[in-house]
Design an enzyme around this catalytic site. Structure first.
Site, PDB file in Angstrom:
ATOM      1  N   SER A 219       0.865  -1.353  -0.114  1.00  0.00           N
ATOM      2  CA  SER A 219       0.044   0.022  -0.096  1.00  0.00           C
ATOM      3  C   SER A 219       0.905   1.157   0.042  1.00  0.00           C
ATOM      4  O   SER A 219       1.709   1.474  -0.804  1.00  0.00           O
ATOM      5  CB  SER A 219      -0.912  -0.056   1.269  1.00  0.00           C
ATOM      6  OG  SER A 219      -2.076   0.845   0.971  1.00  0.00           O
ATOM      7  N   ASP A 297      -8.449  -3.045  -7.087  1.00  0.00           N
ATOM      8  CA  ASP A 297      -8.341  -2.786  -5.903  1.00  0.00           C
ATOM      9  C   ASP A 297      -9.323  -2.263  -4.988  1.00  0.00           C
ATOM     10  O   ASP A 297      -9.867  -1.050  -5.312  1.00  0.00           O
ATOM     11  CB  ASP A 297      -7.096  -1.842  -6.054  1.00  0.00           C
ATOM     12  CG  ASP A 297      -6.342  -1.383  -4.692  1.00  0.00           C
ATOM     13  OD1 ASP A 297      -6.967  -0.734  -3.889  1.00  0.00           O
ATOM     14  OD2 ASP A 297      -5.250  -1.917  -4.461  1.00  0.00           O
ATOM     15  N   HIS A 364      -6.910  -5.925  -1.210  1.00  0.00           N
ATOM     16  CA  HIS A 364      -5.738  -4.773  -1.527  1.00  0.00           C
ATOM     17  C   HIS A 364      -4.628  -5.085  -0.535  1.00  0.00           C
ATOM     18  O   HIS A 364      -4.838  -5.488   0.761  1.00  0.00           O
ATOM     19  CB  HIS A 364      -6.631  -3.562  -0.687  1.00  0.00           C
ATOM     20  CG  HIS A 364      -5.282  -2.395  -0.765  1.00  0.00           C
ATOM     21  ND1 HIS A 364      -4.950  -1.810  -1.697  1.00  0.00           N
ATOM     22  CD2 HIS A 364      -4.991  -1.746   0.342  1.00  0.00           C
ATOM     23  CE1 HIS A 364      -3.998  -0.898  -1.365  1.00  0.00           C
ATOM     24  NE2 HIS A 364      -3.965  -0.801  -0.145  1.00  0.00           N
TER      25      HIS A 364
END
Length: 424
Positions: A219, A297, A364
């Site tokens: 991330s 995502d 994610h």
């Protein structure tokens, strides 16, 4: 030692220009503000909720029936003296698990994710959390997925020296400015110094002798991986194998469902904490990088493609929470989002030593969870788990440039289902 700085020129890497700008700018100088406005889009993308792969975390050890290793926290020595500080002024930290046997001279460094703080109010909130202060960090964390020491869950990297660098600067390990004082509260934007100081400690703990090294991140940590990949290469011996992996960090500048570019307008108060989009950064990275990203995502669908502000009738609410509940019209828009990602990585396709794995999952970050990383039921593309594909690429066993078919074609995906959207 910190990596040497390349010459400042028009051809220098975008990530280097970012670091120079972050070092030189004043608190709110006009020139810095002008430049920042052009990059405001990145701020929205990096206000990610701190969830990484939490919804699947309870499943981490089911594949082998073995509990994951607990690894203790090490705080940076003389952090105040070095100016390497979390948002609240506390010392940053990392978790180091020593390698063994054939992995004793191999290193895997993971940069923790957790979004950005977009203004002093949100940064103040972080000062009272694990994302802004080591005072709140767990003294031990589980190492799972790509950090696991279980060979069945992590076949290629299980016995390496592995490090998880905690994220507490709010800016993807990139800021380096003087202290901010607002209403009696001090803020420390020192991500670049944290990066350099932790790397310096690891160099003296054996990283300088590594025969192979792997920089990874999830991330916002995935974005940091793009930013620091070439600097990481500069730390290692010339003859060593050094590569990078960015997991869930390829954020897109796309129009949302109302036709707005939310990322360019949402956070008008963000000036001091900015970055480049990965689409631009990757054009200038010299070291090999592996891009691990879902085509759908989950965070980007919720906050970049279909943000709540652009959906006043809440017609996208169910779809944002569960991709299985998307209508045919919404799925068509999601397929367009998938195409945007494919177009964005087109340039990477021409780089022979780069790799990518784009699956059709609604998730994610997939490298830190053993079920998504490598297990009997992990997502697969061309019959390869993520761990197998990454290992094949890292060790040059084969070229890995995997793009999955359109949702809902892949039954192996672990698609997240949410009770409510993540908060900004």
């Amino acid at each position: 030692m910190p990596p040497p700085s390349p010459p400042s020129s028009a051809s220098a890497p975008a990530s280097h220009h970012l670091r120079l700008w972050l070092r030189r700018r004043g608190r709110a100088g006009a020139a810095g503000a002008t430049f920042a406005v052009a990059l405001l889009a990145a701020a929205l993308l990096l206000t990610l909720s701190y969830f990484v792969s939490a919804p699947l975390a309870s499943e981490h050890s089911a594949a082998s029936g073995r509990s994951p290793a607990l690894v203790g926290l090490t705080l940076v020595r003389r952090a105040q003296e070095k100016g390497a500080l979390c948002l609240d002024g506390s010392a940053p930290g990392y978790h180091l698990q020593r390698g063994s046997g054939t992995g004793s001279q191999s290193w895997l460094i993971h940069l923790e994710g957790g979004g950005w703080c977009r203004n002093l109010k949100s940064c103040a909130s972080r000062q009272r959390s694990i994302l802004g202060s080591s005072r709140y960090m767990e003294r031990q964390v589980e190492f799972t997925g790509i950090l696991s020491d279980d060979k069945s869950q992590n076949p290629d990297f299980y016995n390496w020296n592995k490090v998880k660098i905690r994220y507490c600067d709010g800016a993807s390990f990139s800021g380096n400015v003087k202290d901010e004082l607002q209403n009696g509260t001090r803020f420390f934007f020192r991500g670049q110094r944290i990066w350099e100081t932790v790397m310096n400690e690891l160099v003296f703990k054996g990283l300088r002798n590594a025969k192979q090294a792997f920089l990874t991140g999830c991330s916002a940590g995935g974005l940091a991986t793009y930013i620091h990949c070439d600097a990481f290469r500069a730390l290692l011996p010339k003859g060593s194998r050094v590569k990078c992996l960015a997991d869930g960090g390829f954020f897109l500048d796309v129009e949302d469902i109302s036709g707005k570019r939310t990322m360019q307008s949402f956070y008008s108060d963000v000036v001091r904490l900015q970055c480049f989009f990965p689409r631009e950064i990757v054009k200038h990275i010299a070291n090999p990088v592996f891009i691990l990203n879902p085509a759908y995502d989950a965070w980007q669908v919720q906050h970049a493609l279909a943000p709540e502000a652009s959906d006043p009738q809440h017609s996208w609410l169910d779809c944002r929470l569960d991709i299985a509940k998307c209508s045919s019209e919404q799925l068509e828009i999601l397929q367009g989002f998938r195409k945007e990602l494919h177009d964005a990585i087109r340039e990477v396709m021409q780089k022979r030593d780069w790799g990518f794995y784009i699956n059709s999952c609604f998730v994610h970050c997939q490298s830190l969870n053993s079920f998504t990383w490598h297990s009997p039921t992990s997502p697969r593309v061309n019959n390869k788990s993520i761990a197998e594909a990454v290992g094949d690429w890292f060790f040059d066993r084969r070229e890995v440039k995997e793009i999955d078919c359109e949702y809902p074609c892949n039954p192996t995906c672990h698609n997240l289902v949410f009770a409510k959207p993540f908060k900004i």
